[in-house]
Design an enzyme around this catalytic site. Structure first.
Site, PDB file in Angstrom:
ATOM      1  N   ASN A 193       0.869  -1.183   0.000  1.00  0.00           N
ATOM      2  CA  ASN A 193       0.000   0.000   0.000  1.00  0.00           C
ATOM      3  C   ASN A 193       0.906   1.232   0.000  1.00  0.00           C
ATOM      4  OD1 ASN A 193      -1.762   2.070   0.535  1.00  0.00           O
ATOM      5  ND2 ASN A 193      -2.365   1.351   2.570  1.00  0.00           N
ATOM      6  N   LYS A 237       0.114   4.230  -0.212  1.00  0.00           N
ATOM      7  CA  LYS A 237      -0.534   5.398   0.421  1.00  0.00           C
ATOM      8  C   LYS A 237      -0.360   6.642  -0.472  1.00  0.00           C
ATOM      9  CE  LYS A 237      -0.024   3.145   4.856  1.00  0.00           C
ATOM     10  NZ  LYS A 237       0.075   3.258   6.305  1.00  0.00           N
ATOM     11  N   HIS A 257      -9.418   1.180   5.270  1.00  0.00           N
ATOM     12  CA  HIS A 257      -8.117   1.393   5.927  1.00  0.00           C
ATOM     13  C   HIS A 257      -8.298   2.351   7.103  1.00  0.00           C
ATOM     14  CE1 HIS A 257      -3.963   2.496   6.637  1.00  0.00           C
ATOM     15  NE2 HIS A 257      -3.633   1.406   5.969  1.00  0.00           N
ATOM     16  N   GLU A 271      -6.625   4.740   8.084  1.00  0.00           N
ATOM     17  CA  GLU A 271      -6.410   6.162   7.750  1.00  0.00           C
ATOM     18  C   GLU A 271      -7.655   6.765   7.102  1.00  0.00           C
ATOM     19  OE1 GLU A 271      -2.770   5.451   5.624  1.00  0.00           O
ATOM     20  OE2 GLU A 271      -1.814   4.904   7.519  1.00  0.00           O
ATOM     21  N   SER A 278       3.958  -1.862  10.337  1.00  0.00           N
ATOM     22  CA  SER A 278       5.412  -1.889  10.558  1.00  0.00           C
ATOM     23  C   SER A 278       6.062  -3.215  10.170  1.00  0.00           C
ATOM     24  CB  SER A 278       5.733  -1.518  12.007  1.00  0.00           C
ATOM     25  OG  SER A 278       5.326  -0.183  12.274  1.00  0.00           O
ATOM     26  N   GLY A 314       2.964   2.438  10.833  1.00  0.00           N
ATOM     27  CA  GLY A 314       3.923   3.535  10.657  1.00  0.00           C
ATOM     28  C   GLY A 314       4.654   3.913  11.922  1.00  0.00           C
ATOM     29  N   GLU A 372      -4.821  -4.791  10.791  1.00  0.00           N
ATOM     30  CA  GLU A 372      -3.846  -3.720  10.944  1.00  0.00           C
ATOM     31  C   GLU A 372      -4.114  -2.957  12.238  1.00  0.00           C
ATOM     32  OE1 GLU A 372      -2.028  -2.695   6.809  1.00  0.00           O
ATOM     33  OE2 GLU A 372      -3.555  -1.240   7.343  1.00  0.00           O
TER      34      GLU A 372
HETATM   35  P1  13P Z   1       3.329   0.551   7.617  1.00  0.00           P
HETATM   36  O1  13P Z   1       3.852  -0.737   6.999  1.00  0.00           O
HETATM   37  O2  13P Z   1       4.016   1.774   7.069  1.00  0.00           O
HETATM   38  O3  13P Z   1       3.293   0.482   9.095  1.00  0.00           O
HETATM   39  O4  13P Z   1       1.806   0.699   7.123  1.00  0.00           O
HETATM   40  C1  13P Z   1       0.948  -0.379   7.232  1.00  0.00           C
HETATM   41  C2  13P Z   1      -0.291  -0.072   6.502  1.00  0.00           C
HETATM   42  O5  13P Z   1      -1.073   0.773   6.923  1.00  0.00           O
HETATM   43  C3  13P Z   1      -0.546  -0.799   5.254  1.00  0.00           C
HETATM   44  O6  13P Z   1      -1.842  -0.588   4.801  1.00  0.00           O
END
Ligand code: 13P
Length: 254
Positions: free
Chosen positions: A9, A11, A94, A96, A210, A170, A164
């Site tokens: 992803n 983002k 997601h 976010e 992560s 992150g 997640e």
């Molecule tokens: P990270 O791998 O940067 O922690 O993000 C995970 C994520 O949100 C994947 O959708």
């Protein structure tokens, strides 16, 4: 038999030019790793360019979001029909999107339905926030998210669920393999309860948060965890390829 699955992803990262460069760096090494599905999810504006570059290679494509209506006066939105010409997968729900764009379970449910109705495969994200974890409410939250997102949806193995935990995204603080395994097993139990055990045993469940080349083994060593959804590390070609390669090795896929 569930095929191991790693999705990247990206983002809100990469311009079209940067996306093209990144995918050119990884497409050949990714193609060479067999027995595992690898899917790239760049921003909408790069889907077409990336699609052209991966054509003929064993690498798939997904979007990061979608609206549920097919067309009309929804300024700024992207529909399942538009995505259907470009990609096979779509990430939905997601954290976010839930956090910054106010997405709630009912909206996510409509999106899941619209994706499946239009031949797309949803990657449904669920996960608890830090305070919910502290309060011991992980299963309650995830149960609610799953029931909300899957309400009235016909059982299908086209669904992938990504666990997640919000506190792990992150932050560099991934869940432990054991924590992820417990919750992933719980997710499959909830899906079995909502649908049935046979379909639930074919639904892939990923871990995300992560994940790096150094810790992916902890997760994919678990038989219930079918792979991972990678954020930051999917923007580094060598590391993403290592994640895929390690997963294929550990799952005995090649
Ligand atoms: P990270 O791998 O940067 O922690 O993000 C995970 C994520 O949100 C994947 O959708």
């Amino acid at each position: 038999m569930r095929i191991p699955f790693i999705a990247g992803n990206w983002k809100m990262n990469t311009t079209v030019g940067e996306a093209e460069k990144l995918v050119k760096e990884m497409v050949i090494p990714l193609d060479a790793i067999g027995g595992i599905e690898k899917v790239l999810c760049p921003p909408f504006v790069s889907l077409l360019s990336v699609k052209k570059i991966i054509q003929g290679f064993d690498v798939g494509l997904g979007a990061q979001n979608m609206y549920f209506e097919l067309k009309g006066a929804y300024t700024g939105e992207i529909s399942p029909l538009m995505l259907g010409e470009l990609c096979e997968y779509v990430i939905l729900g997601h954290s976010e999107r839930r956090l910054y764009f106010g997405e709630v379970d009912d909206l996510i449910n409509r999106k899941v339905r619209a994706s499946l109705d239009n031949g797309l495969k949803p990657i449904l994200c669920v996960g608890e926030k830090p305070d919910e974890k502290e309060e011991g409410r992980t299963e309650e939250v995830i149960g609610r998210q799953l029931r909300g997102a899957l309400s009235g949806i016909e059982p299908t193995v086209k669904l992938t669920v990504a666990y997640e935990p919000v506190w792990a995204i992150g932050t560099g603080k991934a869940a432990s393999g054991e924590q992820a395994t417990v919750t992933v097993d719980f997710i499959r139990e909830v899906v079995a309860g909502l649908w049935n055990r046979e379909v639930a045993s074919g639904v892939r469940v990923l871990y995300g948060g992560s994940v790096t080349a150094s810790n992916v083994g902890e997760f994919v060593a678990s038989s219930g965890i079918d792979g991972a959804l990678i954020g930051g590390a999917s923007l580094r070609s060598e590391e993403f390829v290592s994640i895929v390669s390690r997963t294929a090795d550990l799952k005995g896929a090649r």
